[in-house]
Design a protein around this motif. Structure first.
Motif, PDB file in Angstrom:
ATOM      1  N   THR A   1      25.537  35.469  -3.897  1.00  0.00           N
ATOM      2  CA  THR A   1      25.394  34.325  -4.801  1.00  0.00           C
ATOM      3  C   THR A   1      26.709  33.879  -5.430  1.00  0.00           C
ATOM      4  O   THR A   1      26.727  32.882  -6.163  1.00  0.00           O
ATOM      5  CB  THR A   1      24.387  34.660  -5.923  1.00  0.00           C
ATOM      6  OG1 THR A   1      24.863  35.802  -6.652  1.00  0.00           O
ATOM      7  CG2 THR A   1      23.012  34.939  -5.363  1.00  0.00           C
ATOM      8  N   GLU A   2      27.785  34.582  -5.130  1.00  0.00           N
ATOM      9  CA  GLU A   2      29.087  34.287  -5.742  1.00  0.00           C
ATOM     10  C   GLU A   2      29.471  32.813  -5.560  1.00  0.00           C
ATOM     11  O   GLU A   2      29.388  32.249  -4.479  1.00  0.00           O
ATOM     12  CB  GLU A   2      30.162  35.172  -5.107  1.00  0.00           C
ATOM     13  CG  GLU A   2      31.490  35.112  -5.787  1.00  0.00           C
ATOM     14  CD  GLU A   2      32.477  36.122  -5.207  1.00  0.00           C
ATOM     15  OE1 GLU A   2      33.526  36.301  -5.822  1.00  0.00           O
ATOM     16  OE2 GLU A   2      32.194  36.706  -4.144  1.00  0.00           O
TER      17      GLU A   2
ATOM     18  N   GLU B   1      27.985  30.213  -6.659  1.00  0.00           N
ATOM     19  CA  GLU B   1      26.862  29.272  -6.692  1.00  0.00           C
ATOM     20  C   GLU B   1      26.528  28.899  -8.130  1.00  0.00           C
ATOM     21  O   GLU B   1      26.760  29.679  -9.058  1.00  0.00           O
ATOM     22  CB  GLU B   1      25.616  29.900  -6.040  1.00  0.00           C
ATOM     23  CG  GLU B   1      25.764  30.189  -4.562  1.00  0.00           C
ATOM     24  CD  GLU B   1      25.844  28.948  -3.704  1.00  0.00           C
ATOM     25  OE1 GLU B   1      25.412  27.863  -4.156  1.00  0.00           O
ATOM     26  OE2 GLU B   1      26.342  29.054  -2.573  1.00  0.00           O
TER      27      GLU B   1
ATOM     28  N   LEU C   1      25.115  39.975  -5.768  1.00  0.00           N
ATOM     29  CA  LEU C   1      26.220  39.271  -6.424  1.00  0.00           C
ATOM     30  C   LEU C   1      27.160  38.626  -5.417  1.00  0.00           C
ATOM     31  O   LEU C   1      27.625  37.498  -5.629  1.00  0.00           O
ATOM     32  CB  LEU C   1      26.983  40.228  -7.339  1.00  0.00           C
ATOM     33  CG  LEU C   1      26.217  40.681  -8.583  1.00  0.00           C
ATOM     34  CD1 LEU C   1      26.993  41.757  -9.322  1.00  0.00           C
ATOM     35  CD2 LEU C   1      25.892  39.503  -9.492  1.00  0.00           C
TER      36      LEU C   1
ATOM     37  N   ALA D   1      18.146  31.387 -10.850  1.00  0.00           N
ATOM     38  CA  ALA D   1      17.631  31.807  -9.546  1.00  0.00           C
ATOM     39  C   ALA D   1      17.220  33.282  -9.556  1.00  0.00           C
ATOM     40  O   ALA D   1      16.176  33.651  -9.016  1.00  0.00           O
ATOM     41  CB  ALA D   1      18.681  31.559  -8.462  1.00  0.00           C
ATOM     42  N   LEU D   2      18.042  34.118 -10.185  1.00  0.00           N
ATOM     43  CA  LEU D   2      17.705  35.540 -10.267  1.00  0.00           C
ATOM     44  C   LEU D   2      16.446  35.756 -11.096  1.00  0.00           C
ATOM     45  O   LEU D   2      15.597  36.585 -10.753  1.00  0.00           O
ATOM     46  CB  LEU D   2      18.873  36.334 -10.841  1.00  0.00           C
ATOM     47  CG  LEU D   2      20.103  36.456  -9.952  1.00  0.00           C
ATOM     48  CD1 LEU D   2      21.232  37.156 -10.698  1.00  0.00           C
ATOM     49  CD2 LEU D   2      19.781  37.179  -8.663  1.00  0.00           C
TER      50      LEU D   2
ATOM     51  N   TYR E   1      23.669  27.971 -11.044  1.00  0.00           N
ATOM     52  CA  TYR E   1      22.303  28.345 -11.414  1.00  0.00           C
ATOM     53  C   TYR E   1      21.920  29.781 -11.031  1.00  0.00           C
ATOM     54  O   TYR E   1      20.752  30.087 -10.819  1.00  0.00           O
ATOM     55  CB  TYR E   1      21.275  27.368 -10.816  1.00  0.00           C
ATOM     56  CG  TYR E   1      21.673  25.932 -10.975  1.00  0.00           C
ATOM     57  CD1 TYR E   1      21.774  25.346 -12.239  1.00  0.00           C
ATOM     58  CD2 TYR E   1      21.983  25.153  -9.866  1.00  0.00           C
ATOM     59  CE1 TYR E   1      22.168  24.030 -12.389  1.00  0.00           C
ATOM     60  CE2 TYR E   1      22.376  23.832 -10.005  1.00  0.00           C
ATOM     61  CZ  TYR E   1      22.464  23.283 -11.275  1.00  0.00           C
ATOM     62  OH  TYR E   1      22.857  21.987 -11.420  1.00  0.00           O
ATOM     63  N   ILE E   2      22.889  30.671 -10.952  1.00  0.00           N
ATOM     64  CA  ILE E   2      22.601  32.056 -10.567  1.00  0.00           C
ATOM     65  C   ILE E   2      21.611  32.714 -11.531  1.00  0.00           C
ATOM     66  O   ILE E   2      20.621  33.298 -11.071  1.00  0.00           O
ATOM     67  CB  ILE E   2      23.896  32.882 -10.428  1.00  0.00           C
ATOM     68  CG1 ILE E   2      24.725  32.356  -9.262  1.00  0.00           C
ATOM     69  CG2 ILE E   2      23.591  34.360 -10.232  1.00  0.00           C
ATOM     70  CD1 ILE E   2      26.124  32.939  -9.172  1.00  0.00           C
TER      71      ILE E   2
END
Length: 96
Positions: free
Chosen positions: A73-74, A76, A70, A82-83, A78-79
């Motif tokens: 990726t904070e 960003e 987290l 992407a995950l 499209y999290i």
């Protein structure tokens, strides 16, 4: 997540922040930042904390890794996508 869990465990055992910091051989201010989520724990710290609090390494390391993901990726876009892609790829590459 992991910081909240460590604080909960520490307070449940009535251990002062400075006492736990001493057990981990780290500065009290650093441990305080880790509990608040301002700094990341090291994997070695989590393993030691699991021993100190007699907790499952898997549970604590899962919380730790989720926090790392987290924080990385904070902010960003499209999290979720992407995950999802990362999990699909992981499952594909690690299927039996």
């Amino acid at each position: 997540m992991i910081g909240d869990k460590i604080r909960e465990l520490r307070e449940g055992e009535n251990i002062l922040l400075r006492q736990l910091a001493a057990q981990l051989d780290m500065d009290t201010a650093l441990l305080s930042k880790m509990e608040r989520g301002d700094r990341l724990f090291r994997k070695e710290d989590i393993i030691e904390l699991a021993k100190i609090f007699h907790q499952s390494q898997e549970e604590l390391l899962t919380l730790w890794l989720a926090d790392k993901i987290l924080k990385t990726t904070e902010g960003e876009a499209y999290i979720p996508q992407a995950l999802s892609l990362a999990l699909q790829t992981y499952n594909k590459n690690h299927s039996i």
